[in-house]
Write an enzyme that holds these catalytic residues in place. Structure first.
Site, PDB file in Angstrom:
ATOM      1  N   ASP A 133       0.843  -1.250  -0.136  1.00 40.83           N
ATOM      2  CA  ASP A 133       0.113  -0.022   0.144  1.00 40.83           C
ATOM      3  C   ASP A 133       1.090   1.221  -0.105  1.00 40.83           C
ATOM      4  OD1 ASP A 133      -2.387  -0.947  -0.057  1.00 40.83           O
ATOM      5  OD2 ASP A 133      -2.840  -0.669   2.109  1.00 40.83           O
TER       6      ASP A 133
ATOM      7  N   ASP B 275      -4.462  -2.545   5.064  1.00 38.25           N
ATOM      8  CA  ASP B 275      -4.793  -1.953   6.320  1.00 38.25           C
ATOM      9  C   ASP B 275      -6.304  -1.965   6.116  1.00 38.25           C
ATOM     10  OD1 ASP B 275      -5.114  -0.154   4.262  1.00 38.25           O
ATOM     11  OD2 ASP B 275      -4.141   1.579   5.647  1.00 38.25           O
TER      12      ASP B 275
ATOM     13  N   ASP C 241      -9.072  -4.880   1.903  1.00 39.47           N
ATOM     14  CA  ASP C 241      -7.858  -5.485   1.432  1.00 39.47           C
ATOM     15  C   ASP C 241      -7.747  -7.215   1.849  1.00 39.47           C
ATOM     16  OD1 ASP C 241      -6.463  -3.422   0.319  1.00 39.47           O
ATOM     17  OD2 ASP C 241      -5.817  -2.848   2.473  1.00 39.47           O
TER      18      ASP C 241
END
Length: 1175
Positions: free
Chosen positions: A475, A796, A800
């Protein structure tokens, strides 16, 4: 009985009066525990009806529970304690850990140990039986040579010594298991203590540990939470819950105070936010009830296995079934307690006991290797025994022509037992039962140390898989950047401000609209608090993007709090919460004139498409055409994005009072907007990230950035981090373009199209969670490279989850991560920092190397010991190394060496090589060269000593000694030399890539030094004072020095071997490959299926021992991870049975066919004594 009384009241026509009478019973609260329990079992309309009948409405329920829907409980310790006593605490008691004795019993199940015990007992029994002396002549000279009575009586010592060493091995194994379990429990309780939940007490928002929640608490639920207790929704915005953990249904369930207000523990909030009143905690919550069923099931199971009756077998098996199914399914399964169902289950249970195919790469290779070595050992030991027996029989009865006399039988049997013991000893030495121990120790040690490096490992094998990682999909926000967002540029009233404008420069109307739009249209849980200490930055609480916007208001010298107080959360008319599909959030409020105003904020390119007007510098509307929009994108948004800023558009829309729009038609409502402002938010790159990414690239790991941001922002940040370098050939794609490239005309994803994209792809921007999952799956399934890619993913958000689960290793953020993400992950980064991932790679590679070091050492000992015992036995009818000595060698090389070599700390040089990949054999050619090279040296020395040693040292020969003769110096020297060579070879084994300096960093590992010196000390004691039990005779100083000299020779010889270039030795084979290519394809096809490895099919109960240890750890981890953590139980259950929830219906349909089968085999229900029970 209380339950019954209450349930009868439920259906009474006038429940009010009935309950009024009950009130005084329960510490002054208006609801009993049983009432609340039965309320929480209802859903939807039924539940609403019950609440209306019994309490009037939810606020009525709050009054009964003496709590306020807005202020929450008074934070009064006595009141909280009283609630805990009446309604229980939010804690599910963990299952009892295995006692030390149970672990000892498990260690005793080892087949080789059982064989040894039997042999020792037989040997003991025979040694106490003395044949009558007169006939001994007739039995030949076999029993001759016992010089005196004392010596003959010492025959029992060998048996006793073997038993003693077996006990040692068992205790060491059990102690290891015990300390391991203790470690994991500690780790788990640490995870639990860190889990906090937001509640309102005294009108203040507080973060309290989950275990501190009580009935009557008002809890804030928001996107990404894992609900820690059951409750009833008081107020909710667009709330959607994933209840699959309880119901097995994957569709998200909409919750609202007027339709379905029941929120259940263990479920995940997928969208929206709200407030609930807690009505059941701990064992009384839905998760707790299921847990209690499971716990009870476990205890019943143990009792029943003892009885072993058919019905009981059936019963406990359906409990096992309940364990393996997800939550509520478990409850539906209860009626299946018929005998037939049970037998079918037993068979399933037996199947499930064979280790799962879901093994890590390393485990797969080790299993295969252990099986190969074990088979070779078995063959060797069988041949040894056969040769010894034949030699003896032929010599005694053919050559000497004796007749087998009845009274001589015990003497002969004693010989056969001795041969059998030698055979078993060869087997014991051949089988590397230290392997699982080495892996366990290495992993457990790494896990403990990784805690210090901010990696909280949830699944043991993730640690080792990380060492093989070839790709990391990271990310952007929070991992590569600091996740401390600030607004640095803005476009307000036709002006592009490069820094924060002065409030006086803005028209009051624009300023006012902006303040309202930001304050109201953001989660009320997000706020900016004053810094904790002088000079620090203000604290950002909640969503970081929203914090940036609120900070922008403060920078404009205005405040958001008064606006929120004027329009509290429950006055909001309608909220469309942020989700990954919308990429925007909108809130509707009612205006004083009866009309409505909608505020919206979101990704600028998405929201600007919905704008038809924009505010000019005087705060008046002017038209905003597509042409203006393109203009704005070029002049404002792209330049901001190229500076690495995330651009957010803030807009509003007014609705007249005449006709209320249809709020469910979101596209109509959130359209025709007026743009107030576009702001550029900066999220600075963490200073340590570029260096960490450079390390990854040097270590052969490709870093890809997957983000929801605009492509220009993403590209700018990627360049700052060093993910992309100018002039390189790489791709930066947006989600849409990515999908266009990988899908065919029908819109299906094609692997070969994906294979053209991913190798060059470095940045995927504006990506949806599905894109992330598609990319990860595509890279994992790809067959273009020489070897399959091993992918790590960071995440997070709740969205996801699928990608984290699909990846080989999923990293969740410990600070910013949602509970859902943590649940799906393998490792939690406690500091949300990318550098910690690099540390994980280093530890992972270190685990792999530690195992290889251990193997190199172990196999050298195995080869030498087996050959010596085998040839010695064939030539001299007696193994030069006695059973007890072999067991001591086994203890050195298995238990101690695994401790010494598995705890080597990692160093930076591990990051200078490419990943090994899945197909790299465990034993490289260099290692094979070392193993065979050292084996040659050791065998030469030992055979020289065996056949000419007595001449060299001028002592009596130990060869062909009769039964029960005293230990000879000759054989003691051989044993001692053998051990000395192993000790020095252990130092050689510290390096596996052919390095010359084997002492490098030896003092940084105190465990290694302690073990080598400790072993040396014990060896001196054994040789000098071991006497008869160890078949040792004390040696002189000169003889000791010779033994040491030969041992040190190992180090010199190691240098000689290092000089020989491996490339010249084409004849050397590698060993310990991963599963072959054909198996790999099956493995990919059978994703998620519980299929048994080919290697394991041949392994019946007897050989499963070695890696039973490994599987035991995983099992323990899963059991442990279910403890206490309210709601996380289904995570473990789900891991146990990802397939079972879909198979649920199938199972039921196929029951009849199983019934007919099981009728033929009534015994299968009697429990599964051989297998391990499934936690």
């Amino acid at each position: 009985m209380g339950d019954m009384a209450n349930s009868s009241i439920e259906f009474h026509p006038k429940p009010q009066q009935q309950q009024q009478r009950e009130v005084p019973h329960v510490g002054g609260f208006g609801c009993t525990l049983a009432e609340l329990r039965s309320l929480m079992e209802l859903r939807g309309a039924e539940a609403l009806q019950k609440i209306q009948e019994a309490y009037g409405d939810v606020s009525g329920l709050c009054r009964r529970l003496k709590t306020s829907p807005t202020e929450g409980l008074a934070d009064n310790t006595n009141d909280l304690e009283k609630r805990r006593q009446i309604y229980g605490q939010n804690f599910i008691p963990p299952k009892q850990p295995k006692t030390f004795l149970q672990l000892v019993w498990e260690a005793l199940q080892d087949v080789t140990l059982i064989i040894l015990e039997v042999a020792a007992i037989v040997s003991l029994g025979l040694s106490f039986y003395a044949p009558p002396g007169e006939e001994s002549e007739a039995c030949g000279n076999v029993s001759g040579g016992a010089e005196d009575e004392g010596e003959a009586e010492a025959g029992w010592i060998e048996g006793a010594a073997i038993l003693l060493s077996v006990i040692c091995v068992v205790l060491v194994t059990a102690f290891n298991d015990w300390s391991k379990e203790k470690q994991f429990r500690g780790l788990q309780s640490r995870i639990e203590q860190e889990q906090k939940f937001t509640v309102i007490r005294n009108g203040q928002l507080l973060q309290v540990p989950v275990a501190a929640l009580v009935v009557g608490d008002i809890a804030q639920v928001k996107y990404g939470d894992l609900l820690p207790a059951d409750g009833v929704l008081i107020q909710g915005n667009d709330l959607k819950i994933d209840e699959s953990s309880l119901t097995g249904e994957s569709d998200h369930v909409r919750k609202s105070a007027d339709k379905d207000p029941m929120l259940l523990s263990g479920t995940h909030v997928m969208e929206g936010s709200g407030r609930m009143v807690v009505t059941a905690v701990g064992v009384n919550s839905q998760t707790g009830i299921i847990f209690t069923l499971l716990g009870a099931g476990g205890e019943e199971e143990e009792k029943k296995e003892k009885k072993g009756k058919q019905q009981d077998g059936a019963m406990d098996s359906s409990q096992t079934r309940a364990k393996k199914q997800d939550g509520a399914v478990a409850m539906e399964m209860q009626p299946l307690k018929s005998a037939e169902g049970g037998e079918m289950e037993e068979r399933e249970k037996k199947k499930a006991n064979i280790p799962k195919k879901e093994k890590s790469v390393l485990q797969g290779k080790l299993t295969k290797l252990a099986v190969q070595i074990g088979k070779a050992g078995l063959v060797m030991s069988a041949i040894t025994v056969i040769i010894l027996v034949l030699y003896f029989v032929i010599e005694t009865f053919v050559v000497d022509g004796r007749v087998w006399l009845a009274e001589c039988t015990p003497v002969y049997v004693q010989y056969f037992v001795k041969f059998f013991i030698i055979g078993v000893t060869v087997l014991v030495v051949a089988v590397p039962e230290g392997l699982p121990l080495a892996v366990t120790i290495s992993l457990a040690y790494s896990v403990k140390k990784m805690m210090k490096d901010n990696n909280l490992v949830r699944h043991l094998d993730a640690c080792e898989t990380m060492g093989n990682a070839t790709a990391i999909c990271s990310d952007k926000t929070g991992t590569l950047t600091t996740n401390r967002m600030t607004v640095v540029q803005s476009y307000l009233g036709d002006t592009h401000y490069k820094e924060i404008p002065a409030p006086s420069a803005l028209t009051p109307k624009i300023l006012d609209l902006l303040v309202h739009a930001i304050s109201i249209n953001s989660a009320y849980t997000t706020k900016i608090l004053p810094p904790e200490k002088e000079g620090a930055l203000p604290r950002q609480v909640g969503n970081k993007t929203e914090c940036a916007l609120l900070g922008f208001i403060l920078d404009l010298k205005r405040d958001f709090q008064p606006v929120r107080e004027q329009i509290p959360e429950d006055k909001l008319y309608k909220v469309y919460t942020f989700n990954s599909v919308r990429k925007s959030m909108s809130t509707v409020i009612r205006m004083p004139d009866g009309g409505f105003r909608l505020f919206s904020k979101g990704a600028s390119e998405i929201l600007l498409k919905k704008c038809t007007n924009i505010l000019n510098s005087n705060g008046e509307l002017r038209g905003f055409r597509p042409r203006d929009r393109d203009d704005m994108v070029k002049k404002i948004i792209e330049p901001m994005a190229c500076d690495g800023l995330r651009t957010i558009c803030i807009a509003y829309r007014d609705f007249s009072a005449i006709q209320e729009p249809n709020w469910d038609n979101e596209n109509e409502v959130v359209g025709d907007l007026t743009c107030i402002a576009v702001v550029g938010i900066e999220d600075p790159v963490r200073p340590e990230v570029p260096e960490a990414i450079r390390k990854c690239q040097r270590a052969g790991i490709t870093v890809r950035m997957v983000t929801g941001d605009n492509i220009n922002t993403a590209r700018a940040i990627a360049a700052k981090c060093g993910i992309i370098h100018p002039g390189e050939d790489f791709l930066c794609l947006e989600g849409k373009e990515f999908n266009r490239r990988i899908r065919n005309e029908k819109g299906e994803i094609e692997q070969e199209r994906l294979d053209k994209v991913w190798p060059k792809l470095r940045v995927l921007a504006r990506s949806s969670p599905t894109d992330k999952h598609t990319l990860v799956k595509g890279i994992i399934d790809s067959t273009t490279g020489e070897q399959r890619q091993v992918v790590a993913v960071t995440g997070d958000g709740t969205n996801d989850g699928p990608a984290l689960k699909k990846a080989d290793v999923g990293f969740a953020m410990g600070i910013a991560g949602t509970d859902v993400a943590k649940e799906a992950s393998d490792i939690i980064l406690t500091d949300d920092n990318f550098t910690s991932i690099v540390k994980a790679v280093m530890w992972g590679r270190n685990v792999y190397d530690s195992i290889s070091k251990f193997l190199q050492f172990q196999l050298t000992v195995n080869v030498v010991a087996v050959i010596v015992a085998f040839t010695g036995a064939c030539i001299t009818q007696d193994s030069p190394l006695k059973a007890v000595q072999m067991l001591w060698v086994n203890l050195i090389m298995d238990t101690f060496a695994s401790l010494a070599l598995a705890t080597e700390p990692p160093n930076e040089s591990l990051l200078l090589r490419k990943p090994y990949g899945r197909d790299k054999p465990l034993i490289s050619r260099t290692m094979m060269k070392n193993i065979l090279g050292h084996a040659v040296y050791q065998l030469t020395i030992i055979f020289t000593l065996l056949f000419v040693g007595e001449l060299f040292f001028d002592i009596d020969s130990g060869r062909n000694a009769p039964l029960h003769s005293p230990p000879s110096e000759h054989y003691t020297i051989i044993f001692n030399t053998f051990v000395m060579m192993q000790l020095f070879n252990e130092i050689n084994a510290r390096k596996i890539h052919g390095e010359r300096n084997v002492f490098d960093g030896i003092f940084s590992n105190p465990i290694f030094c302690t073990i080598v010196l400790g072993t040396f000390g014990i060896q001196i004691v054994i040789v000098q004072f071991g006497g008869k039990p160890f078949s040792c005779s004390p040696l002189s100083t000169e003889q000791w020095l010779w033994c040491l000299f030969v041992g040190v020779g190992e180090l010199v010889w190691g240098q000689v071997i290092a000089t020989i270039p491996t490339s010249q030795l084409k004849c050397l084979k590698e060993a310990g490959h991963g599963p072959g290519k054909d198996e790999m394809t099956d493995e990919e096809l059978a994703e998620g299926e519980e299929e048994i490895d080919h290697a394991e099919r041949e392994l019946r109960r007897g050989q499963i021992l070695w890696f039973r240890g490994l599987n035991r750890i995983q099992t323990q981890m899963e059991v442990v991870s279910t403890f206490k953590r309210s709601g996380s139980f289904q995570g473990a259950v789900r891991r146990r049975s990802s397939v079972l929830s879909q198979l649920h219906d199938v199972t039921n349909l196929s029951t009849p066919t199983h019934v007919t089968l099981s009728a033929a085999k009534p015994t299968s229900a009697a429990g599964n004594p051989g297998g391990e029970s499934i936690p």
